[in-house]
Design a protein around this motif. Structure first.
Motif, PDB file in Angstrom:
ATOM      1  N   LYS A 127      52.524  52.234  31.162  1.00  0.00           N
ATOM      2  CA  LYS A 127      52.025  51.945  32.506  1.00  0.00           C
ATOM      3  C   LYS A 127      52.705  50.680  33.017  1.00  0.00           C
ATOM      4  O   LYS A 127      52.985  49.758  32.249  1.00  0.00           O
ATOM      5  CB  LYS A 127      50.505  51.768  32.475  1.00  0.00           C
ATOM      6  CG  LYS A 127      49.852  51.652  33.859  1.00  0.00           C
ATOM      7  CD  LYS A 127      48.383  51.322  33.720  1.00  0.00           C
ATOM      8  CE  LYS A 127      47.585  52.480  33.163  1.00  0.00           C
ATOM      9  NZ  LYS A 127      47.288  53.481  34.191  1.00  0.00           N
ATOM     10  N   GLU A 128      52.986  50.640  34.327  1.00  0.00           N
ATOM     11  CA  GLU A 128      53.626  49.461  34.892  1.00  0.00           C
ATOM     12  C   GLU A 128      53.086  49.159  36.282  1.00  0.00           C
ATOM     13  O   GLU A 128      52.544  50.031  36.965  1.00  0.00           O
ATOM     14  CB  GLU A 128      55.140  49.648  34.970  1.00  0.00           C
ATOM     15  CG  GLU A 128      55.592  50.685  35.967  1.00  0.00           C
ATOM     16  CD  GLU A 128      57.103  50.793  36.055  1.00  0.00           C
ATOM     17  OE1 GLU A 128      57.786  49.969  35.424  1.00  0.00           O
ATOM     18  OE2 GLU A 128      57.593  51.712  36.730  1.00  0.00           O
ATOM     19  N   GLN A 129      53.253  47.909  36.681  1.00  0.00           N
ATOM     20  CA  GLN A 129      52.912  47.451  38.029  1.00  0.00           C
ATOM     21  C   GLN A 129      54.170  46.805  38.601  1.00  0.00           C
ATOM     22  O   GLN A 129      54.589  45.744  38.165  1.00  0.00           O
ATOM     23  CB  GLN A 129      51.749  46.457  37.993  1.00  0.00           C
ATOM     24  CG  GLN A 129      51.206  46.082  39.358  1.00  0.00           C
ATOM     25  CD  GLN A 129      50.081  45.065  39.257  1.00  0.00           C
ATOM     26  OE1 GLN A 129      50.060  44.244  38.344  1.00  0.00           O
ATOM     27  NE2 GLN A 129      49.158  45.098  40.205  1.00  0.00           N
ATOM     28  N   LYS A 130      54.788  47.441  39.572  1.00  0.00           N
ATOM     29  CA  LYS A 130      56.091  47.001  40.064  1.00  0.00           C
ATOM     30  C   LYS A 130      56.024  45.689  40.820  1.00  0.00           C
ATOM     31  O   LYS A 130      57.020  44.970  40.914  1.00  0.00           O
ATOM     32  CB  LYS A 130      56.691  48.095  40.934  1.00  0.00           C
ATOM     33  CG  LYS A 130      57.004  49.363  40.143  1.00  0.00           C
ATOM     34  CD  LYS A 130      57.660  50.431  41.003  1.00  0.00           C
ATOM     35  CE  LYS A 130      57.986  51.656  40.161  1.00  0.00           C
ATOM     36  NZ  LYS A 130      58.625  52.728  40.974  1.00  0.00           N
ATOM     37  N   SER A 131      54.871  45.367  41.381  1.00  0.00           N
ATOM     38  CA  SER A 131      54.677  44.077  42.034  1.00  0.00           C
ATOM     39  C   SER A 131      53.199  43.729  41.945  1.00  0.00           C
ATOM     40  O   SER A 131      52.367  44.607  41.697  1.00  0.00           O
ATOM     41  CB  SER A 131      55.129  44.137  43.497  1.00  0.00           C
ATOM     42  OG  SER A 131      54.226  44.899  44.276  1.00  0.00           O
TER      43      SER A 131
ATOM     44  N   GLU B  56      51.096  43.348  44.111  1.00  0.00           N
ATOM     45  CA  GLU B  56      50.306  44.077  45.094  1.00  0.00           C
ATOM     46  C   GLU B  56      50.303  45.580  44.846  1.00  0.00           C
ATOM     47  O   GLU B  56      49.596  46.334  45.528  1.00  0.00           O
ATOM     48  CB  GLU B  56      50.836  43.806  46.513  1.00  0.00           C
ATOM     49  CG  GLU B  56      50.661  42.376  46.994  1.00  0.00           C
ATOM     50  CD  GLU B  56      51.682  41.430  46.397  1.00  0.00           C
ATOM     51  OE1 GLU B  56      52.767  41.926  45.996  1.00  0.00           O
ATOM     52  OE2 GLU B  56      51.415  40.216  46.312  1.00  0.00           O
ATOM     53  N   SER B  57      51.098  46.051  43.880  1.00  0.00           N
ATOM     54  CA  SER B  57      51.243  47.488  43.647  1.00  0.00           C
ATOM     55  C   SER B  57      50.140  48.014  42.747  1.00  0.00           C
ATOM     56  O   SER B  57      49.527  47.269  41.966  1.00  0.00           O
ATOM     57  CB  SER B  57      52.599  47.781  43.006  1.00  0.00           C
ATOM     58  OG  SER B  57      53.656  47.319  43.811  1.00  0.00           O
ATOM     59  N   ILE B  58      49.886  49.306  42.857  1.00  0.00           N
ATOM     60  CA  ILE B  58      48.973  49.947  41.921  1.00  0.00           C
ATOM     61  C   ILE B  58      49.706  50.213  40.613  1.00  0.00           C
ATOM     62  O   ILE B  58      50.939  50.223  40.560  1.00  0.00           O
ATOM     63  CB  ILE B  58      48.422  51.272  42.506  1.00  0.00           C
ATOM     64  CG1 ILE B  58      49.574  52.269  42.727  1.00  0.00           C
ATOM     65  CG2 ILE B  58      47.644  51.024  43.774  1.00  0.00           C
ATOM     66  CD1 ILE B  58      49.103  53.646  43.115  1.00  0.00           C
ATOM     67  N   TRP B  59      48.956  50.409  39.548  1.00  0.00           N
ATOM     68  CA  TRP B  59      49.559  50.715  38.252  1.00  0.00           C
ATOM     69  C   TRP B  59      49.964  52.182  38.224  1.00  0.00           C
ATOM     70  O   TRP B  59      49.177  53.066  38.565  1.00  0.00           O
ATOM     71  CB  TRP B  59      48.568  50.410  37.133  1.00  0.00           C
ATOM     72  CG  TRP B  59      48.331  48.946  36.931  1.00  0.00           C
ATOM     73  CD1 TRP B  59      47.430  48.158  37.583  1.00  0.00           C
ATOM     74  CD2 TRP B  59      49.020  48.096  36.021  1.00  0.00           C
ATOM     75  NE1 TRP B  59      47.506  46.859  37.141  1.00  0.00           N
ATOM     76  CE2 TRP B  59      48.462  46.788  36.174  1.00  0.00           C
ATOM     77  CE3 TRP B  59      50.025  48.291  35.094  1.00  0.00           C
ATOM     78  CZ2 TRP B  59      48.900  45.695  35.432  1.00  0.00           C
ATOM     79  CZ3 TRP B  59      50.469  47.212  34.341  1.00  0.00           C
ATOM     80  CH2 TRP B  59      49.918  45.928  34.513  1.00  0.00           C
ATOM     81  N   THR B  60      51.190  52.445  37.794  1.00  0.00           N
ATOM     82  CA  THR B  60      51.717  53.811  37.759  1.00  0.00           C
ATOM     83  C   THR B  60      52.389  54.070  36.411  1.00  0.00           C
ATOM     84  O   THR B  60      52.822  53.128  35.728  1.00  0.00           O
ATOM     85  CB  THR B  60      52.746  54.037  38.884  1.00  0.00           C
ATOM     86  OG1 THR B  60      53.793  53.058  38.770  1.00  0.00           O
ATOM     87  CG2 THR B  60      52.084  53.918  40.249  1.00  0.00           C
TER      88      THR B  60
END
Length: 245
Positions: free
Chosen positions: A13-17, A19-23
């Motif tokens: 799982k990652e959060q690109k920023s 403010e981003s959701i985890w994807t």
């Protein structure tokens, strides 16, 4: 264990920023060898020292897996509502009581208190509705620790000392020792002693609620499973009640 292995073999799982959701991380961008694997003798990576930098960087930036390991029974074992603190420490005594066959869970909170539960799983170790909240213990002691503030009450560690039947609570400025049970609270009332369902406590022949050590030879009355007191009279704070035959 199969469920644990399945989750860790699954997607990261990652959060690109911020403010981003985890994807989930696409499989094609996961470096090789796959992060989380062990070095294997006889291969290109026969030591962890030989792992490439991009793999080590990926491990640091992707600490979460996409799927969660489900709890037994697919729902929480214990639910506690209407509280204003976080539960952040846990110890379990799987050999509680005079027969060593009860499980007691101690949960440490961010305000220095300890929640104590009797855990009674089903035969197949699935969740049950009969888990019992036993009591809340006050762990932090301002007189011993020198101050009283939210920061001072932060529980750093919680340890079970089986020899002394105590909990050791470490705070920023002190270490506090708390007994795992306070049977003396019911010392002169058989009904309250039995109804407490505390596996550490039992009504002994001396007409008092006593702490029961493992393998005790003292005759005692206890009903951890049901806490049935229908055969006992009410307590008035002075009388001593004997079990009716």
């Amino acid at each position: 264990m199969e469920q644990l292995a399945g989750v860790f073999d699954g997607r990261f799982k990652e959060q690109k920023s911020p403010e981003s959701i985890w994807t989930p991380v696409p499989d094609e961008v996961v470096p090789k060898p796959r992060p989380g694997g062990c070095a294997i003798q006889g291969t290109k990576f026969n030591s962890s020292n030989s792992f490439p930098d991009d793999m080590l960087t990926f491990v640091k930036t992707h600490p979460l897996m996409d799927e969660a390991v489900p709890s037994l029974g697919q729902r929480p074992w214990i639910v506690r509502t209407m509280v204003r603190y976080q539960l952040n420490k846990m110890v379990v005594d799987t050999n509680a009581g005079p027969y060593g066959n009860q499980t007691v869970l101690f949960l440490g909170s961010s305000r220095g208190t300890i929640l104590k539960f009797l855990v009674t799983p089903n035969r197949d170790n699935t969740v049950t509705n009969s888990n019992v909240f036993l009591e809340e213990l006050e762990g932090y002691n301002p007189d011993r620790c020198g101050t009283d503030s939210p920061q001072a009450r932060q529980l750093l560690s919680l340890t079970l000392d089986r020899i002394s039947h105590s909990l050791l609570l470490a705070f920023p400025s002190c270490v506090i020792k708390v007994p795992v049970a306070r049977c003396q609270l019911y010392s002169r009332c058989m009904k309250n002693c039995i109804a407490s369902r505390d596996p550490y406590c039992g009504w002994t022949r001396g007409s008092t609620c006593s702490f029961l050590r493992a393998g005790t030879r003292l005759p005692f009355e206890q009903d951890v499973e049901h806490g049935n007191t229908s055969h006992l009279g009410d307590c008035d704070g002075k009388s001593k009640f004997l079990l009716q035959q």
